[in-house]
Write an enzyme that holds these catalytic residues in place. Structure first.
Site, PDB file in Angstrom:
ATOM      1  N   ASN A   9       0.613  -1.422   0.044  1.00  0.00           N
ATOM      2  CA  ASN A   9       0.159  -0.115   0.038  1.00  0.00           C
ATOM      3  C   ASN A   9       0.888   1.040  -0.020  1.00  0.00           C
ATOM      4  O   ASN A   9       1.471   1.562   1.048  1.00  0.00           O
ATOM      5  CB  ASN A   9      -0.916   0.140   1.322  1.00  0.00           C
ATOM      6  CG  ASN A   9      -1.783   1.423   1.473  1.00  0.00           C
ATOM      7  OD1 ASN A   9      -1.689   2.076   0.349  1.00  0.00           O
ATOM      8  ND2 ASN A   9      -1.997   1.657   2.742  1.00  0.00           N
ATOM      9  N   TRP A  10       0.837   1.815  -1.131  1.00  0.00           N
ATOM     10  CA  TRP A  10       1.841   2.961  -1.089  1.00  0.00           C
ATOM     11  C   TRP A  10       1.310   4.298  -0.631  1.00  0.00           C
ATOM     12  O   TRP A  10       2.139   5.317  -0.425  1.00  0.00           O
ATOM     13  CB  TRP A  10       2.061   3.346  -2.888  1.00  0.00           C
ATOM     14  CG  TRP A  10       3.138   2.193  -3.279  1.00  0.00           C
ATOM     15  CD1 TRP A  10       3.538   1.191  -2.841  1.00  0.00           C
ATOM     16  CD2 TRP A  10       3.309   2.132  -4.723  1.00  0.00           C
ATOM     17  NE1 TRP A  10       4.268   0.492  -3.636  1.00  0.00           N
ATOM     18  CE2 TRP A  10       4.231   1.340  -5.176  1.00  0.00           C
ATOM     19  CE3 TRP A  10       2.953   3.053  -5.898  1.00  0.00           C
ATOM     20  CZ2 TRP A  10       4.802   0.746  -6.238  1.00  0.00           C
ATOM     21  CZ3 TRP A  10       3.534   2.717  -7.207  1.00  0.00           C
ATOM     22  CH2 TRP A  10       4.636   1.543  -7.400  1.00  0.00           C
ATOM     23  N   LYS A  11       0.043   4.205  -0.115  1.00  0.00           N
ATOM     24  CA  LYS A  11      -0.579   5.389   0.350  1.00  0.00           C
ATOM     25  C   LYS A  11      -0.310   6.766  -0.521  1.00  0.00           C
ATOM     26  O   LYS A  11      -0.483   6.528  -1.559  1.00  0.00           O
ATOM     27  CB  LYS A  11      -0.073   5.903   1.962  1.00  0.00           C
ATOM     28  CG  LYS A  11       0.087   4.454   2.734  1.00  0.00           C
ATOM     29  CD  LYS A  11       0.360   5.048   4.158  1.00  0.00           C
ATOM     30  CE  LYS A  11       0.538   3.543   5.038  1.00  0.00           C
ATOM     31  NZ  LYS A  11       0.337   3.885   6.229  1.00  0.00           N
ATOM     32  N   HIS A 104      -9.443   1.079   4.723  1.00  0.00           N
ATOM     33  CA  HIS A 104      -8.020   1.342   5.439  1.00  0.00           C
ATOM     34  C   HIS A 104      -8.255   2.326   6.618  1.00  0.00           C
ATOM     35  O   HIS A 104      -8.822   3.396   6.670  1.00  0.00           O
ATOM     36  CB  HIS A 104      -6.920   1.962   4.711  1.00  0.00           C
ATOM     37  CG  HIS A 104      -5.477   1.993   5.023  1.00  0.00           C
ATOM     38  ND1 HIS A 104      -5.293   3.094   5.884  1.00  0.00           N
ATOM     39  CD2 HIS A 104      -4.654   1.099   4.848  1.00  0.00           C
ATOM     40  CE1 HIS A 104      -3.919   2.651   6.236  1.00  0.00           C
ATOM     41  NE2 HIS A 104      -3.725   1.523   5.712  1.00  0.00           N
ATOM     42  N   GLU A 106      -6.647   4.780   7.744  1.00  0.00           N
ATOM     43  CA  GLU A 106      -6.519   6.148   7.523  1.00  0.00           C
ATOM     44  C   GLU A 106      -7.725   6.670   6.767  1.00  0.00           C
ATOM     45  O   GLU A 106      -8.102   7.805   7.007  1.00  0.00           O
ATOM     46  CB  GLU A 106      -5.442   6.396   6.541  1.00  0.00           C
ATOM     47  CG  GLU A 106      -4.006   6.241   7.321  1.00  0.00           C
ATOM     48  CD  GLU A 106      -2.759   5.620   6.630  1.00  0.00           C
ATOM     49  OE1 GLU A 106      -2.737   5.832   5.467  1.00  0.00           O
ATOM     50  OE2 GLU A 106      -1.644   5.106   7.323  1.00  0.00           O
ATOM     51  N   GLU A 177      -5.526  -4.887  10.453  1.00  0.00           N
ATOM     52  CA  GLU A 177      -4.526  -3.877  10.897  1.00  0.00           C
ATOM     53  C   GLU A 177      -4.584  -3.132  11.919  1.00  0.00           C
ATOM     54  O   GLU A 177      -5.454  -2.254  11.902  1.00  0.00           O
ATOM     55  CB  GLU A 177      -4.275  -3.091   9.582  1.00  0.00           C
ATOM     56  CG  GLU A 177      -3.928  -3.417   8.279  1.00  0.00           C
ATOM     57  CD  GLU A 177      -3.356  -2.587   7.334  1.00  0.00           C
ATOM     58  OE1 GLU A 177      -2.248  -2.961   6.690  1.00  0.00           O
ATOM     59  OE2 GLU A 177      -3.932  -1.413   7.217  1.00  0.00           O
ATOM     60  N   GLY A 183       2.796   2.171  10.659  1.00  0.00           N
ATOM     61  CA  GLY A 183       3.556   3.131  10.448  1.00  0.00           C
ATOM     62  C   GLY A 183       4.473   3.697  11.600  1.00  0.00           C
ATOM     63  O   GLY A 183       5.108   4.585  11.678  1.00  0.00           O
ATOM     64  N   SER A 223       3.689  -2.349  10.184  1.00  0.00           N
ATOM     65  CA  SER A 223       4.911  -2.409  10.204  1.00  0.00           C
ATOM     66  C   SER A 223       5.664  -3.766   9.871  1.00  0.00           C
ATOM     67  O   SER A 223       6.592  -4.067  10.589  1.00  0.00           O
ATOM     68  CB  SER A 223       5.487  -1.760  11.778  1.00  0.00           C
ATOM     69  OG  SER A 223       5.079  -0.789  12.186  1.00  0.00           O
ATOM     70  N   GLY A 244       2.933  -1.063   4.313  1.00  0.00           N
ATOM     71  CA  GLY A 244       3.122   0.106   3.761  1.00  0.00           C
ATOM     72  C   GLY A 244       4.388   0.685   3.529  1.00  0.00           C
ATOM     73  O   GLY A 244       4.905   0.412   2.320  1.00  0.00           O
TER      74      GLY A 244
END
Ligand code: PEP
Length: 262
Positions: A9-11, A104, A106, A177, A183, A223, A244
């Site tokens: 997941n590149w965000k 997600h 976020e 998650e 992160g 992580s 990530g």
């Protein structure tokens, strides 16, 4: 045996130029890795990157005929309409995407997407024949107050409410998650991740039956790095990882993928 699913997941990283650079390195290394390619060819593993909307076209073009899966990080539930700034599943499909991340943390916590929104997105993705990576996970305060399982149950059941079991097994990948591990460099222990994934599998069995539960792919995310991938994947109910930060560099994402080879 369930297939392994290794997802990056590149965000909001890797615009088109960086995506083109990533792809030219990663795709050539991936296709040169005989062990990974034979796992993919034998249906034992899939590898995916979830790029920002603006980089999807580049990613799809640069993957050439490699088996790398390209997915988006979000979508709207309507096919089209007056929804400024949004992108639909139909548009993602037109671009060549086959997968999409839904829910997600976020999106849930920064953009306040509700369980009802996520349910509509999952349903729309199913209609578009997109495979969803549906994320669930508790906040640190939930874990500390002992409500992890309640939070996971609420998120999972609200997202999958009234769905057909076959769609759940074939079109939805569930990613556990824990928000406190995303992160932050803090990984849930493999045993803690396994405990929650076993709980998710049991909920799926109780709701949709053993057959659906046994077929559904479950991921851990938070992580994940090359060094901890093998121990996470050694857990009975964990079939893959959602990565990530460590998916942004071709070498670390390849090392994670290699650690998943059976
Ligand atoms: C993620 O973005 O889903 C994630 C798990 O991030 P990280 O691996 O950086 O913790």
């Amino acid at each position: 045996m369930r297939r392994r699913f290794i997802a990056g997941n590149w965000k909001m990283f890797n615009g088109p130029a960086a995506t083109s650079e990533f792809m030219s390195s990663f795709v050539s290394k991936l296709t040169a890795s005989e062990d990974i390619i034979s796992n993919i060819d034998e249906g034992k593993m899939e590898v995916a990157v979830f790029a920002p909307f603006i980089s999807l076209d580049t990613a799809v073009k640069c993957k050439n005929d490699s088996p790398l899966i390209i997915g988006a990080q979000n979508m709207h539930w309507e096919k089209s309409g007056a929804f400024t700034g949004e992108v639909s599943g139909e548009m993602l499909k037109e671009l060549g995407c086959t997968h999409v991340i839904i829910g997600h943390s976020e999106r849930r916590h920064i953009f306040h997407e509700t369980s009802e929104d996520l349910h509509k997105k999952l349903q729309s993705a199913i209609q578009e024949s997109l495979i969803s990576v549906f994320c669930v996970g508790e906040l640190l305060q939930d874990r500390e107050s002992g409500s992890t399982f309640d939070v996971i149950r609420e998120q999972l059941m609200a997202g999958l409410k009234a769905m057909d079991g076959k769609d759940v097994a074939e079109k939805i990948i569930v990613a556990y998650e824990p928000v406190w591990a995303i992160g932050t460099g803090k990984t849930a222990s493999s045993e803690d991740a396994q405990e929650v994934c076993a709980f998710i599998r049991k909920l799926l069995a109780d709701t949709f039956g053993e057959g659906v539960s046994e077929k559904t792919i479950l991921l851990y995310g938070g992580s994940v790095k090359p060094e901890n991938t093998a121990s996470i994947l050694a857990m009975k109910d964990i079939d893959g990882v959602l990565v990530g930060g460590a998916s942004l560099k071709p070498d670390s994402f390849l090392a994670i993928t290699k650690a998943a080879v059976r």
